[in-house]
Design a protein around this motif. Structure first.
Motif, PDB file in Angstrom:
ATOM      1  N   SER A   1     -34.679  17.078 -91.385  1.00 20.89           N
ATOM      2  CA  SER A   1     -34.366  15.667 -91.607  1.00 20.89           C
ATOM      3  C   SER A   1     -33.068  15.275 -90.902  1.00 20.89           C
ATOM      4  O   SER A   1     -32.981  14.216 -90.267  1.00 20.89           O
ATOM      5  N   LEU A   2     -32.060  16.160 -91.006  1.00 23.38           N
ATOM      6  CA  LEU A   2     -30.792  15.866 -90.331  1.00 23.38           C
ATOM      7  C   LEU A   2     -30.966  15.836 -88.819  1.00 23.38           C
ATOM      8  O   LEU A   2     -30.369  14.994 -88.126  1.00 23.38           O
ATOM      9  N   GLN A   3     -31.774  16.750 -88.292  1.00 27.51           N
ATOM     10  CA  GLN A   3     -32.017  16.761 -86.859  1.00 27.51           C
ATOM     11  C   GLN A   3     -32.750  15.500 -86.418  1.00 27.51           C
ATOM     12  O   GLN A   3     -32.440  14.918 -85.375  1.00 27.51           O
ATOM     13  N   GLU A   4     -33.720  15.070 -87.227  1.00 24.93           N
ATOM     14  CA  GLU A   4     -34.438  13.842 -86.899  1.00 24.93           C
ATOM     15  C   GLU A   4     -33.507  12.638 -86.941  1.00 24.93           C
ATOM     16  O   GLU A   4     -33.566  11.758 -86.082  1.00 24.93           O
ATOM     17  N   ARG A   5     -32.637  12.611 -87.961  1.00 22.11           N
ATOM     18  CA  ARG A   5     -31.696  11.488 -88.045  1.00 22.11           C
ATOM     19  C   ARG A   5     -30.727  11.502 -86.877  1.00 22.11           C
ATOM     20  O   ARG A   5     -30.384  10.448 -86.329  1.00 22.11           O
ATOM     21  N   ALA A   6     -30.278  12.709 -86.495  1.00 14.95           N
ATOM     22  CA  ALA A   6     -29.360  12.808 -85.352  1.00 14.95           C
ATOM     23  C   ALA A   6     -30.041  12.341 -84.070  1.00 14.95           C
ATOM     24  O   ALA A   6     -29.454  11.610 -83.264  1.00 14.95           O
TER      25      ALA A   6
ATOM     26  N   ARG B   1     -30.858   8.063 -80.106  1.00 13.48           N
ATOM     27  CA  ARG B   1     -31.697   7.063 -79.425  1.00 13.48           C
ATOM     28  C   ARG B   1     -31.174   5.655 -79.657  1.00 13.48           C
ATOM     29  O   ARG B   1     -31.147   4.824 -78.724  1.00 13.48           O
ATOM     30  N   GLU B   2     -30.754   5.368 -80.894  1.00 12.79           N
ATOM     31  CA  GLU B   2     -30.222   4.036 -81.185  1.00 12.79           C
ATOM     32  C   GLU B   2     -28.939   3.774 -80.412  1.00 12.79           C
ATOM     33  O   GLU B   2     -28.731   2.669 -79.888  1.00 12.79           O
ATOM     34  N   LEU B   3     -28.065   4.797 -80.347  1.00 14.87           N
ATOM     35  CA  LEU B   3     -26.830   4.630 -79.589  1.00 14.87           C
ATOM     36  C   LEU B   3     -27.117   4.407 -78.110  1.00 14.87           C
ATOM     37  O   LEU B   3     -26.456   3.589 -77.449  1.00 14.87           O
ATOM     38  N   SER B   4     -28.097   5.137 -77.588  1.00 15.01           N
ATOM     39  CA  SER B   4     -28.465   4.947 -76.187  1.00 15.01           C
ATOM     40  C   SER B   4     -29.015   3.546 -75.960  1.00 15.01           C
ATOM     41  O   SER B   4     -28.683   2.887 -74.962  1.00 15.01           O
ATOM     42  N   LEU B   5     -29.839   3.079 -76.922  1.00 10.19           N
ATOM     43  CA  LEU B   5     -30.391   1.727 -76.804  1.00 10.19           C
ATOM     44  C   LEU B   5     -29.289   0.681 -76.887  1.00 10.19           C
ATOM     45  O   LEU B   5     -29.274  -0.298 -76.123  1.00 10.19           O
ATOM     46  N   LEU B   6     -28.345   0.884 -77.825  1.00 12.80           N
ATOM     47  CA  LEU B   6     -27.231  -0.059 -77.943  1.00 12.80           C
ATOM     48  C   LEU B   6     -26.385  -0.068 -76.679  1.00 12.80           C
ATOM     49  O   LEU B   6     -25.914  -1.126 -76.240  1.00 12.80           O
ATOM     50  N   ALA B   7     -26.182   1.118 -76.089  1.00 16.43           N
ATOM     51  CA  ALA B   7     -25.400   1.182 -74.849  1.00 16.43           C
ATOM     52  C   ALA B   7     -26.113   0.439 -73.725  1.00 16.43           C
ATOM     53  O   ALA B   7     -25.481  -0.283 -72.945  1.00 16.43           O
ATOM     54  N   ASP B   8     -27.444   0.599 -73.659  1.00 14.45           N
ATOM     55  CA  ASP B   8     -28.207  -0.116 -72.631  1.00 14.45           C
ATOM     56  C   ASP B   8     -28.115  -1.621 -72.842  1.00 14.45           C
ATOM     57  O   ASP B   8     -27.952  -2.395 -71.890  1.00 14.45           O
ATOM     58  N   ARG B   9     -28.229  -2.034 -74.122  1.00 17.55           N
ATOM     59  CA  ARG B   9     -28.155  -3.474 -74.400  1.00 17.55           C
ATOM     60  C   ARG B   9     -26.760  -4.021 -74.106  1.00 17.55           C
ATOM     61  O   ARG B   9     -26.613  -5.141 -73.607  1.00 17.55           O
ATOM     62  N   ALA B  10     -25.731  -3.221 -74.439  1.00 14.37           N
ATOM     63  CA  ALA B  10     -24.366  -3.656 -74.150  1.00 14.37           C
ATOM     64  C   ALA B  10     -24.160  -3.805 -72.650  1.00 14.37           C
ATOM     65  O   ALA B  10     -23.508  -4.757 -72.190  1.00 14.37           O
ATOM     66  N   GLU B  11     -24.719  -2.871 -71.891  1.00 10.68           N
ATOM     67  CA  GLU B  11     -24.600  -2.957 -70.434  1.00 10.68           C
ATOM     68  C   GLU B  11     -25.339  -4.182 -69.903  1.00 10.68           C
ATOM     69  O   GLU B  11     -24.865  -4.867 -69.000  1.00 10.68           O
ATOM     70  N   GLU B  12     -26.516  -4.465 -70.497  1.00  9.13           N
ATOM     71  CA  GLU B  12     -27.258  -5.653 -70.082  1.00  9.13           C
ATOM     72  C   GLU B  12     -26.479  -6.930 -70.403  1.00  9.13           C
ATOM     73  O   GLU B  12     -26.423  -7.855 -69.583  1.00  9.13           O
TER      74      GLU B  12
END
Length: 420
Positions: free
Chosen positions: A175-180, A185-196
């Motif tokens: 569960s911890l690995q899945e959450r990590a 993935r969420e951080l990567s998505l947020l970084a992509d959106r921030a860059e956009e």
């Protein structure tokens, strides 16, 4: 096929083991346990052979075969536990029973099956111990029962509890690995959106800078060209007026240079701060930009260039935001510039109306005077586009087009508070 905690832990590392094992190390470990169990059961098979009255070789072979079934614990944990229960009356398979119960508890077998088999193993161990202890120990029945219960619990409960703990820990780690992984993935998505968003903001700022440069250069230089043409025409006929026009050209040139220096200064200051992903310093330039209070001077410059301009202001002027003031000024400025370029000699009317919560402006020119010469000013076709972008960016309304009389009209309405 069922899976144990050790199999699940190995799954993430990749499958490289034979048969049903995920790793070679697991296969070697199970093979070693099965070998030890086979030796243990073969030795215990000697006593079983004596008690059962069968040849020792047969008892040892029976025990050896029973002990080797432990190698199947990951594949069929239920079968291993059932074998352990079945041979418990022969007092064979201590390691087989303990490891089998542990593996069963760590597997994904339904808990009701685990509970049933654990109860069966507990009952079988108790019965076997009771029967054997009653014949070997000279003691009362209560002591025999207590001793039997103790041995049965000691051989059954600890491996099951340890297995349940291992399974719970394994599920927690998964569960911890899945959450990590999900968080990554969420951080990567947020970084992509921030860059956009940063890229979008940079594009918007570049567009705004281009509009500012266009407004400043186009209007000032257009008036300078008109005045230069008038200066050339009257230089010999009216020297005094020529001197006046020359002074106006100089003043307009200095004003254009001043505004350009201000914008370039802001851009240089922004370059000195590369850590900012979005050029935000230019936003502050709204405070220093032109306002509606300078509209009379703007119209006066066009009049001085020979244009017939009427300014009609209606309603008391409230306090607008700096962005609204500058946008309204730039719309009128660009409209007057277009009149100089495309309608020389035409009569122009500039209307400004202050209404509740909004400001409306309109610049309308009549048909061009056929006798007036074209000033020959270049046009990039971006004036109306820039005005529309400015107005719509603040939530306003922009309309432009030819009039029935052969002229052209530009109209805009802006909310007084800025963005709508």
């Amino acid at each position: 096929m069922t899976s144990t905690g050790e199999e699940q832990g190995a799954a993430g590392a990749g499958r490289d083991g034979p048969l049903w094992w995920d790793r070679r190390r697991s296969a070697v470990w199970d093979g070693g346990l099965a070998a030890v169990s086979a030796v243990e059961c073969a030795v215990e098979g000697i006593d079983f052979a004596h008690e059962a009255g069968i040849p020792v070789f047969v008892g040892m072979l029976f025990g050896f075969v029973v002990g080797t079934t432990l190698v199947l614990r990951r594949r069929w944990p239920i079968a291993v536990v059932l074998i352990g229960i079945a041979v418990s009356p022969a007092a064979i398979g201590f390691l087989l029973g303990v490891v089998g119960l542990y593996t069963l508890a760590t597997s994904e077998v339904p808990r009701r099956i685990t509970a049933t088999l654990t109860s069966m193993s507990l009952a079988a161990t108790f019965v076997v111990m009771y029967l054997r202890t009653r014949g070997d120990v000279e003691a009362d029945g209560t002591l025999v029962i207590v001793l039997s219960v103790f041995v049965a619990v000691a051989l059954t409960v600890p491996p099951v509890l340890l297995g349940l703990y291992t399974a719970a820990r394994r599920r927690l780690m998964e569960s911890l690995q899945e959450r990590a992984a999900s968080l990554e993935r969420e951080l990567s998505l947020l970084a992509d959106r921030a860059e956009e968003r940063a890229e979008w903001a940079r594009t918007e700022e570049r567009t705004r800078i281009a509009r500012e440069m266009h407004d400043v250069v186009a209007h000032r230089v257009s008036l300078m060209v008109v005045h230069a043409a008038a200066l050339q025409a009257i230089a010999l006929k009216d020297p005094a007026k020529a001197v006046k026009n020359a002074a106006l050209v100089g003043d307009m040139g200095r004003q254009a240079l001043t505004e350009l220096r201000e914008m370039l200064g802001v851009l240089r200051a922004e370059v000195a701060k590369p850590a900012l992903p979005v050029p935000v310093a230019l936003v502050g330039s709204f405070e220093d930009g032109p306002s509606l209070g300078e509209l009379e001077a703007l119209v006066g410059q066009s009049r001085a260039a020979g244009m017939v301009v009427e300014l009609d202001v209606r309603g008391p002027r409230p306090s607008y935001g700096a962005e609204v003031e500058q946008t309204a000024y730039r719309v009128v400025q660009e409209a007057l510039t277009n009149c100089h370029k495309h309608a020389p000699g035409a009569r122009v009317v500039v209307r400004l109306a202050h209404r509740d919560g909004e400001v409306a402006m309109q610049v309308e020119n009549g048909p061009s005077d056929g006798e007036a010469a074209e000033p020959g000013l270049p046009s990039g076709g971006n004036g109306l586009v820039g005005m529309r972008e400015r107005v719509l960016g603040l939530g306003g309304v922009f309309v432009s087009g030819p009039t029935d009389e052969g002229g052209f009209k530009v109209s805009a309405v802006l909310p007084g508070s800025g963005r709508g």
